[in-house]
Design an enzyme around this catalytic site. Structure first.
Site, PDB file in Angstrom:
ATOM      1  N   ALA A  89       0.591 108.411  69.147  1.00  0.00           N
ATOM      2  CA  ALA A  89      -0.093 109.713  68.906  1.00  0.00           C
ATOM      3  C   ALA A  89      -1.442 109.903  69.445  1.00  0.00           C
ATOM      4  CB  ALA A  89       0.669 110.349  67.699  1.00  0.00           C
ATOM      5  N   LYS A  90      -1.911 111.113  69.293  1.00  0.00           N
ATOM      6  CA  LYS A  90      -3.243 111.215  69.502  1.00  0.00           C
ATOM      7  C   LYS A  90      -4.205 110.427  68.203  1.00  0.00           C
ATOM      8  CE  LYS A  90      -3.629 115.026  72.727  1.00  0.00           C
ATOM      9  NZ  LYS A  90      -2.883 116.130  72.747  1.00  0.00           N
ATOM     10  N   ARG A  91      -3.309 110.186  66.902  1.00  0.00           N
ATOM     11  CA  ARG A  91      -4.160 109.633  66.146  1.00  0.00           C
ATOM     12  C   ARG A  91      -4.278 108.543  66.130  1.00  0.00           C
ATOM     13  NH1 ARG A  91       0.656 111.404  64.479  1.00  0.00           N
ATOM     14  NH2 ARG A  91       2.340 109.860  63.962  1.00  0.00           N
TER      15      ARG A  91
END
Ligand code: GLU
Length: 284
Positions: free
Chosen positions: A256-258
Protein backbone atom coordinates in the site's frame (compact mmCIF):
# COMPACT_ATOMS: atom_id res chain seq x y z
CA UNK A 1 -4.09 -11.89 -27.63
CA UNK A 2 -7.19 -12.36 -29.78
CA UNK A 3 -7.20 -10.55 -33.12
CA UNK A 4 -10.18 -8.39 -32.24
CA UNK A 5 -8.25 -7.09 -29.20
CA UNK A 6 -5.25 -6.16 -31.35
CA UNK A 7 -7.27 -3.93 -33.63
CA UNK A 8 -6.74 -0.32 -32.53
CA UNK A 9 -5.63 -1.36 -29.04
CA UNK A 10 -6.00 1.43 -26.50
CA UNK A 11 -4.85 0.77 -22.94
CA UNK A 12 -4.49 3.09 -20.01
CA UNK A 13 -2.64 3.54 -16.76
CA UNK A 14 -4.59 5.45 -14.14
CA UNK A 15 -2.71 6.39 -10.97
CA UNK A 16 -4.49 8.07 -8.07
CA UNK A 17 -2.21 10.85 -6.82
CA UNK A 18 -2.89 10.26 -3.12
CA UNK A 19 0.70 9.37 -2.32
CA UNK A 20 3.88 8.18 -3.95
CA UNK A 21 3.70 5.23 -6.31
CA UNK A 22 5.08 1.94 -5.05
CA UNK A 23 6.29 -1.26 -6.64
CA UNK A 24 2.78 -2.68 -6.86
CA UNK A 25 1.56 0.18 -9.03
CA UNK A 26 4.74 0.02 -11.06
CA UNK A 27 4.23 -3.64 -11.81
CA UNK A 28 0.63 -3.16 -12.94
CA UNK A 29 1.65 -0.23 -15.15
CA UNK A 30 4.54 -2.16 -16.66
CA UNK A 31 2.15 -5.00 -17.52
CA UNK A 32 -0.24 -2.46 -19.06
CA UNK A 33 2.59 -0.96 -21.08
CA UNK A 34 3.80 -4.36 -22.24
CA UNK A 35 0.34 -5.39 -23.42
CA UNK A 36 0.03 -2.21 -25.44
CA UNK A 37 3.56 -2.52 -26.86
CA UNK A 38 3.02 -6.15 -27.84
CA UNK A 39 0.35 -5.14 -30.32
CA UNK A 40 1.70 -1.72 -31.32
CA UNK A 41 -1.20 -0.10 -29.47
CA UNK A 42 -1.72 3.23 -27.75
CA UNK A 43 -1.18 3.79 -24.02
CA UNK A 44 -2.97 6.59 -22.21
CA UNK A 45 -2.07 8.15 -18.87
CA UNK A 46 -5.10 9.28 -16.91
CA UNK A 47 -4.85 11.00 -13.54
CA UNK A 48 -7.58 9.75 -11.18
CA UNK A 49 -7.52 12.73 -8.83
CA UNK A 50 -11.11 12.88 -7.57
CA UNK A 51 -10.39 11.59 -4.10
CA UNK A 52 -10.86 14.96 -2.39
CA UNK A 53 -8.02 16.55 -0.48
CA UNK A 54 -5.98 13.33 -0.49
CA UNK A 55 -5.03 14.00 -4.12
CA UNK A 56 -2.54 16.79 -4.66
CA UNK A 57 -0.90 18.35 -7.73
CA UNK A 58 2.46 17.51 -6.11
CA UNK A 59 1.64 13.79 -6.08
CA UNK A 60 0.41 14.01 -9.70
CA UNK A 61 3.67 15.61 -10.80
CA UNK A 62 5.67 13.10 -8.75
CA UNK A 63 3.77 10.17 -10.33
CA UNK A 64 4.55 11.39 -13.84
CA UNK A 65 8.19 11.88 -12.96
CA UNK A 66 8.52 8.47 -11.27
CA UNK A 67 6.81 6.64 -14.13
CA UNK A 68 9.08 8.30 -16.68
CA UNK A 69 12.12 7.49 -14.55
CA UNK A 70 11.07 3.84 -14.49
CA UNK A 71 10.89 3.84 -18.28
CA UNK A 72 7.15 4.08 -18.86
CA UNK A 73 6.07 5.96 -21.97
CA UNK A 74 2.56 6.91 -22.98
CA UNK A 75 1.05 8.49 -26.08
CA UNK A 76 -1.72 10.61 -24.55
CA UNK A 77 -1.90 12.11 -21.09
CA UNK A 78 -2.10 15.22 -18.89
CA UNK A 79 1.44 16.20 -19.85
CA UNK A 80 1.08 15.40 -23.57
CA UNK A 81 -2.52 16.19 -24.42
CA UNK A 82 -4.30 14.15 -27.06
CA UNK A 83 -7.65 13.82 -28.80
CA UNK A 84 -9.51 13.04 -25.55
CA UNK A 85 -8.02 15.83 -23.42
CA UNK A 86 -8.24 16.66 -20.60
CA UNK A 87 -6.74 13.51 -19.05
CA UNK A 88 -7.05 14.63 -15.44
CA UNK A 89 -10.37 13.60 -13.91
CA UNK A 90 -10.92 16.80 -11.93
CA UNK A 91 -10.97 18.64 -15.28
CA UNK A 92 -13.61 16.32 -16.77
CA UNK A 93 -16.58 17.13 -14.54
CA UNK A 94 -19.06 18.03 -17.33
CA UNK A 95 -18.74 14.48 -18.77
CA UNK A 96 -19.56 12.90 -15.40
CA UNK A 97 -22.44 15.32 -14.82
CA UNK A 98 -23.91 14.37 -18.18
CA UNK A 99 -23.63 10.65 -17.42
CA UNK A 100 -25.23 11.27 -14.04
CA UNK A 101 -28.25 12.93 -15.66
CA UNK A 102 -28.62 10.07 -18.10
CA UNK A 103 -28.61 7.60 -15.23
CA UNK A 104 -31.13 9.75 -13.38
CA UNK A 105 -33.42 9.73 -16.41
CA UNK A 106 -33.17 5.93 -16.56
CA UNK A 107 -34.65 5.74 -13.04
CA UNK A 108 -31.77 3.57 -11.86
CA UNK A 109 -30.11 5.91 -9.39
CA UNK A 110 -31.54 7.33 -6.19
CA UNK A 111 -30.45 9.73 -3.45
CA UNK A 112 -29.34 8.12 -0.20
CA UNK A 113 -29.07 9.72 3.23
CA UNK A 114 -27.26 6.84 4.90
CA UNK A 115 -23.77 7.43 6.17
CA UNK A 116 -21.13 4.75 5.79
CA UNK A 117 -21.57 4.10 9.52
CA UNK A 118 -25.33 3.54 9.05
CA UNK A 119 -24.62 1.04 6.31
CA UNK A 120 -22.05 -0.82 8.39
CA UNK A 121 -24.36 -0.89 11.42
CA UNK A 122 -27.19 -2.38 9.39
CA UNK A 123 -25.05 -5.29 8.32
CA UNK A 124 -24.83 -8.30 10.54
CA UNK A 125 -21.71 -9.59 8.82
CA UNK A 126 -19.70 -6.92 7.05
CA UNK A 127 -18.18 -8.24 3.88
CA UNK A 128 -14.52 -8.42 4.55
CA UNK A 129 -12.27 -7.05 1.87
CA UNK A 130 -15.12 -5.21 0.17
CA UNK A 131 -14.21 -1.59 -0.34
CA UNK A 132 -17.90 -0.70 -0.25
CA UNK A 133 -20.20 -2.53 2.22
CA UNK A 134 -23.29 -4.30 0.86
CA UNK A 135 -26.01 -1.65 1.01
CA UNK A 136 -29.08 -2.84 2.97
CA UNK A 137 -31.50 -0.84 0.80
CA UNK A 138 -32.68 1.65 3.42
CA UNK A 139 -33.21 4.54 0.96
CA UNK A 140 -33.95 2.48 -2.16
CA UNK A 141 -37.34 3.39 -3.67
CA UNK A 142 -39.83 0.52 -4.05
CA UNK A 143 -39.51 0.69 -7.82
CA UNK A 144 -37.30 2.61 -10.28
CA UNK A 145 -38.32 6.28 -10.53
CA UNK A 146 -36.77 9.52 -11.73
CA UNK A 147 -35.80 11.50 -8.61
CA UNK A 148 -36.08 15.28 -8.73
CA UNK A 149 -33.58 16.06 -5.95
CA UNK A 150 -30.67 18.37 -6.55
CA UNK A 151 -27.59 16.38 -7.47
CA UNK A 152 -25.05 17.75 -4.99
CA UNK A 153 -25.23 17.61 -1.21
CA UNK A 154 -26.38 14.01 -0.98
CA UNK A 155 -25.00 10.60 -1.95
CA UNK A 156 -26.52 8.78 -4.93
CA UNK A 157 -26.62 5.04 -5.48
CA UNK A 158 -27.03 2.80 -8.49
CA UNK A 159 -29.88 0.31 -8.16
CA UNK A 160 -28.39 -3.08 -9.01
CA UNK A 161 -30.54 -5.78 -10.65
CA UNK A 162 -31.02 -8.02 -7.60
CA UNK A 163 -30.21 -11.64 -8.32
CA UNK A 164 -28.83 -10.81 -11.77
CA UNK A 165 -25.46 -12.30 -12.70
CA UNK A 166 -22.81 -10.00 -14.11
CA UNK A 167 -20.08 -11.83 -15.98
CA UNK A 168 -16.94 -11.02 -17.92
CA UNK A 169 -13.93 -12.84 -19.25
CA UNK A 170 -10.74 -11.70 -17.57
CA UNK A 171 -7.63 -11.88 -19.76
CA UNK A 172 -5.62 -13.18 -16.80
CA UNK A 173 -8.04 -14.83 -14.34
CA UNK A 174 -10.55 -16.24 -16.85
CA UNK A 175 -14.35 -16.25 -16.41
CA UNK A 176 -15.65 -14.01 -13.64
CA UNK A 177 -19.18 -13.90 -12.30
CA UNK A 178 -20.89 -12.01 -9.49
CA UNK A 179 -24.51 -11.85 -8.44
CA UNK A 180 -25.92 -8.36 -7.94
CA UNK A 181 -27.55 -7.91 -4.53
CA UNK A 182 -25.51 -10.74 -3.06
CA UNK A 183 -21.87 -10.17 -3.98
CA UNK A 184 -22.25 -6.41 -4.24
CA UNK A 185 -25.14 -4.09 -3.53
CA UNK A 186 -26.40 -0.66 -4.62
CA UNK A 187 -23.19 1.32 -4.98
CA UNK A 188 -22.30 5.00 -4.93
CA UNK A 189 -22.26 6.88 -8.21
CA UNK A 190 -22.21 10.44 -6.90
CA UNK A 191 -20.87 11.71 -3.60
CA UNK A 192 -22.44 14.35 -1.46
CA UNK A 193 -19.31 16.49 -1.79
CA UNK A 194 -20.32 17.06 -5.42
CA UNK A 195 -17.99 14.59 -7.14
CA UNK A 196 -18.68 11.35 -9.02
CA UNK A 197 -17.64 8.09 -7.38
CA UNK A 198 -14.63 6.22 -8.72
CA UNK A 199 -17.02 3.71 -10.35
CA UNK A 200 -18.85 6.34 -12.39
CA UNK A 201 -15.81 8.42 -13.34
CA UNK A 202 -13.81 5.37 -14.36
CA UNK A 203 -16.60 3.81 -16.45
CA UNK A 204 -17.32 7.11 -18.22
CA UNK A 205 -13.66 7.81 -18.96
CA UNK A 206 -12.85 4.31 -20.18
CA UNK A 207 -15.79 4.62 -22.58
CA UNK A 208 -15.11 8.17 -23.79
CA UNK A 209 -11.36 7.59 -24.13
CA UNK A 210 -12.20 4.52 -26.20
CA UNK A 211 -10.16 2.19 -24.05
CA UNK A 212 -10.20 -1.30 -25.53
CA UNK A 213 -8.52 -3.10 -22.61
CA UNK A 214 -8.35 -2.15 -18.92
CA UNK A 215 -5.27 -3.54 -17.15
CA UNK A 216 -5.32 -3.04 -13.38
CA UNK A 217 -4.85 -4.74 -10.02
CA UNK A 218 -6.94 -7.75 -8.96
CA UNK A 219 -8.34 -5.72 -6.05
CA UNK A 220 -10.53 -3.95 -8.62
CA UNK A 221 -12.29 -7.06 -9.95
CA UNK A 222 -15.31 -6.30 -7.73
CA UNK A 223 -15.37 -2.78 -9.20
CA UNK A 224 -15.45 -4.21 -12.70
CA UNK A 225 -18.90 -5.74 -12.09
CA UNK A 226 -20.23 -2.36 -11.02
CA UNK A 227 -18.62 -0.55 -13.92
CA UNK A 228 -20.09 -3.07 -16.36
CA UNK A 229 -23.58 -2.19 -15.08
CA UNK A 230 -22.91 1.53 -15.55
CA UNK A 231 -21.49 0.99 -19.04
CA UNK A 232 -24.47 -1.13 -20.02
CA UNK A 233 -26.93 1.46 -18.74
CA UNK A 234 -25.13 4.25 -20.62
CA UNK A 235 -25.13 2.18 -23.81
CA UNK A 236 -21.34 1.79 -24.10
CA UNK A 237 -19.56 -1.33 -25.31
CA UNK A 238 -17.39 -2.50 -22.39
CA UNK A 239 -13.62 -2.82 -22.82
CA UNK A 240 -11.77 -6.10 -22.26
CA UNK A 241 -10.31 -6.58 -18.78
CA UNK A 242 -6.98 -7.94 -17.61
CA UNK A 243 -6.47 -7.92 -13.84
CA UNK A 244 -2.97 -8.44 -12.44
CA UNK A 245 -1.95 -10.33 -9.31
CA UNK A 246 -1.32 -7.98 -6.39
CA UNK A 247 2.16 -7.71 -4.96
CA UNK A 248 2.59 -8.64 -1.32
CA UNK A 249 5.30 -7.62 1.12
CA UNK A 250 7.46 -9.94 3.22
CA UNK A 251 4.68 -10.28 5.85
CA UNK A 252 2.18 -11.36 3.21
CA UNK A 253 0.26 -8.06 3.35
CA UNK A 254 -0.75 -6.22 0.20
CA UNK A 255 1.54 -3.36 -0.74
CA UNK A 256 0.00 0.00 0.00
CA UNK A 257 1.08 3.59 -0.31
CA UNK A 258 2.00 3.50 3.38
CA UNK A 259 4.86 1.08 2.55
CA UNK A 260 7.17 4.03 1.97
CA UNK A 261 10.21 1.79 1.81
CA UNK A 262 8.85 0.34 -1.41
CA UNK A 263 7.93 3.62 -3.06
CA UNK A 264 9.68 4.37 -6.33
CA UNK A 265 10.84 7.65 -4.77
CA UNK A 266 12.60 5.92 -1.91
CA UNK A 267 14.22 3.29 -4.09
CA UNK A 268 15.41 5.98 -6.43
CA UNK A 269 16.77 8.09 -3.55
CA UNK A 270 18.66 5.00 -2.39
CA UNK A 271 20.44 5.01 -5.70
CA UNK A 272 18.66 2.08 -7.34
CA UNK A 273 18.56 2.23 -11.12
CA UNK A 274 15.35 1.77 -13.12
CA UNK A 275 16.72 -1.58 -14.33
CA UNK A 276 17.22 -2.76 -10.74
CA UNK A 277 13.72 -1.69 -9.80
CA UNK A 278 12.26 -3.47 -12.79
CA UNK A 279 14.15 -6.59 -11.76
CA UNK A 280 12.83 -6.27 -8.18
CA UNK A 281 9.32 -6.14 -9.57
CA UNK A 282 9.78 -9.25 -11.63
CA UNK A 283 11.32 -11.12 -8.65
CA UNK A 284 8.49 -10.68 -6.13
N1 GLU B 1 -6.91 5.02 -9.92
C1 GLU B 1 -7.12 3.69 -9.44
C2 GLU B 1 -6.06 3.29 -8.44
O1 GLU B 1 -4.98 3.79 -8.45
C3 GLU B 1 -7.10 2.65 -10.52
C4 GLU B 1 -8.20 2.82 -11.43
C5 GLU B 1 -8.30 1.77 -12.49
O2 GLU B 1 -7.28 1.28 -12.97
O3 GLU B 1 -9.44 1.50 -12.85
O4 GLU B 1 -6.32 2.45 -7.63
Amino acid sequence: MADDLRQGYRGRIAPSPTGHLHLGHARTFLVAQQRALDVGGTLILRMDDLDGPRCTPEFSAAAIEDLRWLGLRWHEGPDLGGPHAPYTQSERMPRYAEAFERLRASGLIYPCKCSRQDVLRALSAPHEGEEEPLYPGTCRPASPCVPAEKRDGINWRFRVPDGGDVTFHDGHFGEQCATAGRDFGDFLVWRKDGFPSYQLACAVDDALMQITEVVRGADLITSTFRQLLILRELGHTPPAFFHCELMIDETGARLAKRNHALSLRTLRAQGRTPEEVRRLILDV
